[in-house]
Design an enzyme around this catalytic site. Structure first.
Site, mmCIF file in Angstrom:
data_model
loop_
_atom_site.group_PDB
_atom_site.id
_atom_site.type_symbol
_atom_site.label_atom_id
_atom_site.label_comp_id
_atom_site.label_asym_id
_atom_site.label_seq_id
_atom_site.Cartn_x
_atom_site.Cartn_y
_atom_site.Cartn_z
ATOM 1 N N LYS A 172 7.484 83.680 82.371
ATOM 2 C CA LYS A 172 6.712 84.929 82.425
ATOM 3 C C LYS A 172 6.845 85.682 81.102
ATOM 4 O O LYS A 172 5.880 86.261 80.603
ATOM 5 C CB LYS A 172 7.208 85.793 83.595
ATOM 6 C CG LYS A 172 6.860 85.212 84.972
ATOM 7 C CD LYS A 172 7.611 85.909 86.092
ATOM 8 C CE LYS A 172 7.354 85.236 87.432
ATOM 9 N NZ LYS A 172 8.205 85.777 88.512
ATOM 10 N N GLN A 195 13.228 89.923 89.664
ATOM 11 C CA GLN A 195 13.072 88.526 90.098
ATOM 12 C C GLN A 195 13.845 88.299 91.403
ATOM 13 O O GLN A 195 15.034 88.593 91.490
ATOM 14 C CB GLN A 195 13.571 87.578 88.991
ATOM 15 C CG GLN A 195 13.352 86.120 89.278
ATOM 16 C CD GLN A 195 11.867 85.731 89.391
ATOM 17 O OE1 GLN A 195 11.043 86.127 88.567
ATOM 18 N NE2 GLN A 195 11.524 84.965 90.421
ATOM 19 N N ASP A 205 4.294 93.177 91.002
ATOM 20 C CA ASP A 205 4.397 92.118 92.012
ATOM 21 C C ASP A 205 3.623 92.494 93.284
ATOM 22 O O ASP A 205 3.410 91.652 94.154
ATOM 23 C CB ASP A 205 5.869 91.875 92.380
ATOM 24 C CG ASP A 205 6.427 90.609 91.752
ATOM 25 O OD1 ASP A 205 5.617 89.747 91.364
ATOM 26 O OD2 ASP A 205 7.657 90.486 91.675
#
Ligand code: NAP
Length: 317
Positions: free
Chosen positions: A75, A119, A142
């Site tokens: 990412k 994460q 997200d």
């Protein structure tokens, strides 16, 4: 592809029939993701030229899970390619929840940071729910914050989860617009199944589908998948959806990523989806491969979400 066909022949002993019955078009997620990244890069340059804004994304990684480290690395590389500013905070596994919340608060207040990505999974002593709710929902790239989940359900503009968005983009850009189609999603997780449902059922462009969700409570999942124009498999069960569970001509999107042992592979394993690729490809009209289908789309959509968050046009309050 060819390998997948051969392994199917081995499994089901259908030597002569498969090569002639394979009809599905392979939906190339890698190419579609590259197209999206090119668009994001162009828009980023425009945002920078017009408003002097450089999208900024903060990654927080707790512990040393190798898969999480690899995801964050990929990412971060995506951010670099786009010309984003990005920062990665690596915290030890024993980090306290309080410390993590303080870091999130710091990024919430940082005007150079437009997106915050914690994460997952987090170590057991930290509450995922608490942490995800602490992120400013306008920086929630997200799309997991309860405010964004609620907005998605009622059809308001918001940051939406990346993998489900990637599924929608794959369908639309491969010429399989879900509008008016019967979509059956297998799996009801908060990160894939439920947001896919909530994205595709909206009365909006690229959606407007009739959506059914199957899960472990279903007595016979195939009873539902056989009725679907589009099957979306998100179960985390290797090669569980087979050709005979699919209506001829249906479109199949495989979200699953599973490692299975393979003594013939260099590293001793290979990646497979939740769909038995060769048997499904023999009846479907189009299908995503694993890898190279939904996977690359997730990062592309994260980059697009970060750009949207930086542009600041999604929320009006
Ligand atoms: P998850 O949280 O484990 O959820 C799996 C869902 O599938 C659950 O709702 C479960 O039902 C349902 N399910 C399991 N076995 C089933 C069966 N035999 N029949 C019907 N339903 C079944 O998994 P997830 O996080 O959603 O991920 C799903 C898959 O997508 C995994 O392989 C994961 O690695 C992959 N994934 C890929 C990406 C990507 O970027 N490509 C991103 C995220 C996830 P219950 O609710 O009843 O338990």
């Amino acid at each position: 592809m060819i390998q997948a066909l051969f392994s199917y022949k081995r499994d089901l002993n259908l030597e002569s029939t498969i090569a002639t019955t394979m009809t599905a078009v392979i939906i190339d997620g890698k190419k579609i993701a590259e197209d999206i990244k090119r668009e994001v890069k162009r828009e980023t340059e425009k945002l920078n030229a017009d408003k002097g804004i450089t999208p900024g994304l903060a990654f927080i990684l707790v512990g040393d899970n190798p898969a999480s480290q690899a995801y964050v690395r990929m990412k971060g590389k995506g951010c670099e390619e786009m010309g984003f500013y990005s920062i990665t905070e690596r915290l030890p596994a024993e980090t306290t929840q309080e410390h993590l919340l303080q870091l999130i608060d710091k990024f919430n207040r940082d005007p150079n940071i437009h997106g915050i990505l914690v994460q997952l999974p987090l170590p057991k002593h930290i509450s995922e729910e608490h942490v995800l709710t602490a992120i400013d929902y306008r920086k929630d790239v997200d799309g997991f914050h309860p405010i964004n989940v609620g907005k998605l359900v009622i059809g308001q503009e918001c940051l939406k989860p990346c993998t489900p968005l990637g599924v929608q983009e794959l369908l639309v850009r491969s010429g399989n617009d879900p509008s008016g189609k019967h979509v059956v999603v297998v799996g009801r997780s908060n990160i894939v199944g439920k947001p896919v449902l909530n994205i595709l059922l909206q009365k909006q462009k690229g959606a407007n589908a009739v959506v059914t969700i199957a899960h472990t409570g279903a007595k016979d999942t195939s009873q539902y998948t056989r009725q679907a124009d589009i099957v979306i498999a998100a179960m985390g069960r290797p090669e569980c959806i087979t050709g005979e569970m699919i209506k001829p001509g249906a479109v199949v999107i495989d979200v699953g990523i599973n490692r299975i042992d393979d003594t013939t592979a260099k590293n001793g394993y290979r990646l497979v989806g939740d769909v038995h690729f060769a048997s499904a490809a023999a009846v479907a009209s189009a299908i995503t491969p694993v890898p190279g289908g939904v996977g690359p789309m997730t990062i592309a959509m994260l980059l697009r979400n970060t750009l949207l968050a930086a542009a600041g046009t999604l929320y009006h309050e």
